[in-house]
Design a protein around this motif. Structure first.
Motif, PDB file in Angstrom:
ATOM      1  N   GLY A 250       0.822  -1.205   0.000  1.00 45.21           N
ATOM      2  CA  GLY A 250       0.000   0.000   0.000  1.00 45.21           C
ATOM      3  C   GLY A 250       0.851   1.247   0.000  1.00 45.21           C
ATOM      4  N   GLU A 251       1.902   1.240   0.773  1.00 44.20           N
ATOM      5  CA  GLU A 251       2.806   2.390   0.850  1.00 44.20           C
ATOM      6  C   GLU A 251       3.482   2.649  -0.497  1.00 44.20           C
ATOM      7  OE1 GLU A 251       4.634   5.636   2.533  1.00 44.20           O
ATOM      8  OE2 GLU A 251       3.055   4.409   3.415  1.00 44.20           O
ATOM      9  N   VAL A 252       3.841   1.594  -1.183  1.00 45.97           N
ATOM     10  CA  VAL A 252       4.561   1.721  -2.458  1.00 45.97           C
ATOM     11  C   VAL A 252       3.617   2.026  -3.625  1.00 45.97           C
ATOM     12  CG1 VAL A 252       5.984   0.454  -4.122  1.00 45.97           C
ATOM     13  CG2 VAL A 252       6.469   0.278  -1.693  1.00 45.97           C
ATOM     14  N   LEU A 253       2.425   1.425  -3.642  1.00 48.01           N
ATOM     15  CA  LEU A 253       1.526   1.573  -4.786  1.00 48.01           C
ATOM     16  C   LEU A 253       0.398   2.579  -4.559  1.00 48.01           C
ATOM     17  CD1 LEU A 253       1.204  -2.093  -6.078  1.00 48.01           C
ATOM     18  CD2 LEU A 253       2.715  -0.266  -6.872  1.00 48.01           C
ATOM     19  N   TYR A 254       0.307   3.151  -3.336  1.00 53.78           N
ATOM     20  CA  TYR A 254      -0.747   4.122  -3.089  1.00 53.78           C
ATOM     21  C   TYR A 254      -0.526   5.340  -3.983  1.00 53.78           C
ATOM     22  CZ  TYR A 254      -3.740   7.570  -0.942  1.00 53.78           C
ATOM     23  OH  TYR A 254      -4.693   8.535  -0.748  1.00 53.78           O
TER      24      TYR A 254
ATOM     25  N   LEU B  91       0.586   3.518 -14.348  1.00 50.21           N
ATOM     26  CA  LEU B  91       1.921   3.888 -14.834  1.00 50.21           C
ATOM     27  C   LEU B  91       2.807   2.655 -14.979  1.00 50.21           C
ATOM     28  CD1 LEU B  91       2.513   7.155 -12.787  1.00 50.21           C
ATOM     29  CD2 LEU B  91       2.403   6.982 -15.287  1.00 50.21           C
ATOM     30  N   LEU B  92       2.830   1.821 -13.963  1.00 54.66           N
ATOM     31  CA  LEU B  92       3.642   0.597 -14.034  1.00 54.66           C
ATOM     32  C   LEU B  92       3.193  -0.279 -15.197  1.00 54.66           C
ATOM     33  CD1 LEU B  92       3.833  -0.197 -10.228  1.00 54.66           C
ATOM     34  CD2 LEU B  92       5.767   0.435 -11.697  1.00 54.66           C
TER      35      LEU B  92
ATOM     36  N   ASP C 273      11.774   6.362  -6.576  1.00 56.03           N
ATOM     37  CA  ASP C 273      12.316   6.308  -5.214  1.00 56.03           C
ATOM     38  C   ASP C 273      12.125   4.928  -4.585  1.00 56.03           C
ATOM     39  OD1 ASP C 273      13.039   8.970  -5.434  1.00 56.03           O
ATOM     40  OD2 ASP C 273      11.347   9.715  -4.239  1.00 56.03           O
ATOM     41  N   HIS C 274      11.029   4.256  -4.959  1.00 55.59           N
ATOM     42  CA  HIS C 274      10.760   2.910  -4.435  1.00 55.59           C
ATOM     43  C   HIS C 274      11.429   1.809  -5.285  1.00 55.59           C
ATOM     44  CE1 HIS C 274       7.310   4.888  -2.233  1.00 55.59           C
ATOM     45  NE2 HIS C 274       7.965   4.244  -1.293  1.00 55.59           N
ATOM     46  N   GLU C 275      12.253   2.242  -6.228  1.00 59.42           N
ATOM     47  CA  GLU C 275      13.066   1.340  -7.055  1.00 59.42           C
ATOM     48  C   GLU C 275      12.250   0.412  -7.944  1.00 59.42           C
ATOM     49  OE1 GLU C 275      15.869  -0.551  -4.408  1.00 59.42           O
ATOM     50  OE2 GLU C 275      16.700   1.385  -3.767  1.00 59.42           O
ATOM     51  N   LEU C 276      11.054   0.886  -8.359  1.00 55.25           N
ATOM     52  CA  LEU C 276      10.238   0.112  -9.290  1.00 55.25           C
ATOM     53  C   LEU C 276      10.482   0.534 -10.738  1.00 55.25           C
ATOM     54  CD1 LEU C 276       6.908   0.050  -7.258  1.00 55.25           C
ATOM     55  CD2 LEU C 276       8.554  -1.801  -7.528  1.00 55.25           C
TER      56      LEU C 276
ATOM     57  N   THR D 148      12.390  -1.582 -13.386  1.00 54.31           N
ATOM     58  CA  THR D 148      13.568  -2.284 -12.872  1.00 54.31           C
ATOM     59  C   THR D 148      13.209  -3.767 -12.790  1.00 54.31           C
ATOM     60  OG1 THR D 148      12.814  -2.076 -10.587  1.00 54.31           O
ATOM     61  CG2 THR D 148      14.221  -0.296 -11.448  1.00 54.31           C
ATOM     62  N   ASP D 149      14.187  -4.607 -12.526  1.00 52.30           N
ATOM     63  CA  ASP D 149      13.886  -6.026 -12.323  1.00 52.30           C
ATOM     64  C   ASP D 149      12.899  -6.188 -11.167  1.00 52.30           C
ATOM     65  OD1 ASP D 149      15.480  -6.810 -14.429  1.00 52.30           O
ATOM     66  OD2 ASP D 149      17.221  -7.269 -13.160  1.00 52.30           O
ATOM     67  N   PHE D 150      13.078  -5.384 -10.121  1.00 53.46           N
ATOM     68  CA  PHE D 150      12.168  -5.401  -8.985  1.00 53.46           C
ATOM     69  C   PHE D 150      10.770  -4.965  -9.414  1.00 53.46           C
ATOM     70  CE2 PHE D 150      10.820  -3.103  -4.930  1.00 53.46           C
ATOM     71  CZ  PHE D 150      10.411  -4.252  -4.284  1.00 53.46           C
ATOM     72  N   GLY D 151      10.682  -3.926 -10.231  1.00 54.43           N
ATOM     73  CA  GLY D 151       9.394  -3.442 -10.732  1.00 54.43           C
ATOM     74  C   GLY D 151       8.665  -4.481 -11.563  1.00 54.43           C
ATOM     75  N   LYS D 152       9.418  -5.269 -12.309  1.00 55.58           N
ATOM     76  CA  LYS D 152       8.797  -6.313 -13.142  1.00 55.58           C
ATOM     77  C   LYS D 152       8.101  -7.370 -12.291  1.00 55.58           C
ATOM     78  CE  LYS D 152      12.054  -5.664 -16.898  1.00 55.58           C
ATOM     79  NZ  LYS D 152      13.226  -6.173 -17.611  1.00 55.58           N
ATOM     80  N   THR D 153       8.528  -7.529 -11.030  1.00 52.51           N
ATOM     81  CA  THR D 153       7.914  -8.557 -10.190  1.00 52.51           C
ATOM     82  C   THR D 153       6.495  -8.187  -9.767  1.00 52.51           C
ATOM     83  OG1 THR D 153       8.789  -7.654  -8.092  1.00 52.51           O
ATOM     84  CG2 THR D 153      10.171  -9.266  -9.275  1.00 52.51           C
ATOM     85  N   VAL D 154       6.105  -6.922  -9.850  1.00 52.58           N
ATOM     86  CA  VAL D 154       4.755  -6.515  -9.457  1.00 52.58           C
ATOM     87  C   VAL D 154       3.759  -6.639 -10.612  1.00 52.58           C
ATOM     88  CG1 VAL D 154       4.829  -4.028  -9.923  1.00 52.58           C
ATOM     89  CG2 VAL D 154       3.543  -4.872  -7.960  1.00 52.58           C
TER      90      VAL D 154
END
Length: 127
Positions: free
Chosen positions: A18-22, A29-30, A64-67, A85-91
């Motif tokens: 919630g903190e990251v995607l709020y 956008l993602l 900032d959240h590295e997504l 990012t690779d991390f962003g792709k996981t969502v």
């Protein structure tokens, strides 16, 4: 600029996501960046209801959240592109699952949302 008044609750995965995607436009956008829309002007065209300023703020928060990462090309005028990012792709599978759930329950969700809008409007009218 917005200043946080309370410390976020970061005790479980739902609080963290919630903190990251709020943010009204962050999930879109993602999704659109994953679909290949990388320039701010392309994202603005895909989300015309959002102001450029709000999109820039939310893109910065995603960065900032590295997504997402932002690349600035040294040309005139400057060219900016965003990518996951690779991390962003996981969502992305999570977003896809939420979208599928929304599609499967589209009629019911639309009905409840419109019902709440009508109730709110009626309440405002009767005041």
């Amino acid at each position: 600029m917005y200043e946080r008044k309370t410390t976020p609750n970061l005790n479980c995965g739902l609080d963290l996501i919630g903190e990251v995607l709020y943010g009204k436009w962050k999930i879109r956008l993602l999704w659109f960046i994953d679909q290949g829309y990388q320039r701010p002007s392309e994202l603005q065209r895909k989300i015309p209801d959002a102001s450029r300023r709000v999109l820039n703020i939310q893109l910065k928060e995603l960065e900032d959240h590295e997504l997402v990462t932002r690349k600035i090309y040294p040309v005139v005028p400057p060219k900016v592109e965003y990518s996951l990012t690779d991390f962003g792709k996981t969502v992305i599978p999570v977003i896809a699952a939420l979208g599928q759930w929304g599609d499967e329950h589209e009629d019911r969700l639309r009905d409840v949302i419109l019902k709440q809008i009508l109730i709110s409007d009626l309440h405002d009218t009767l005041g």
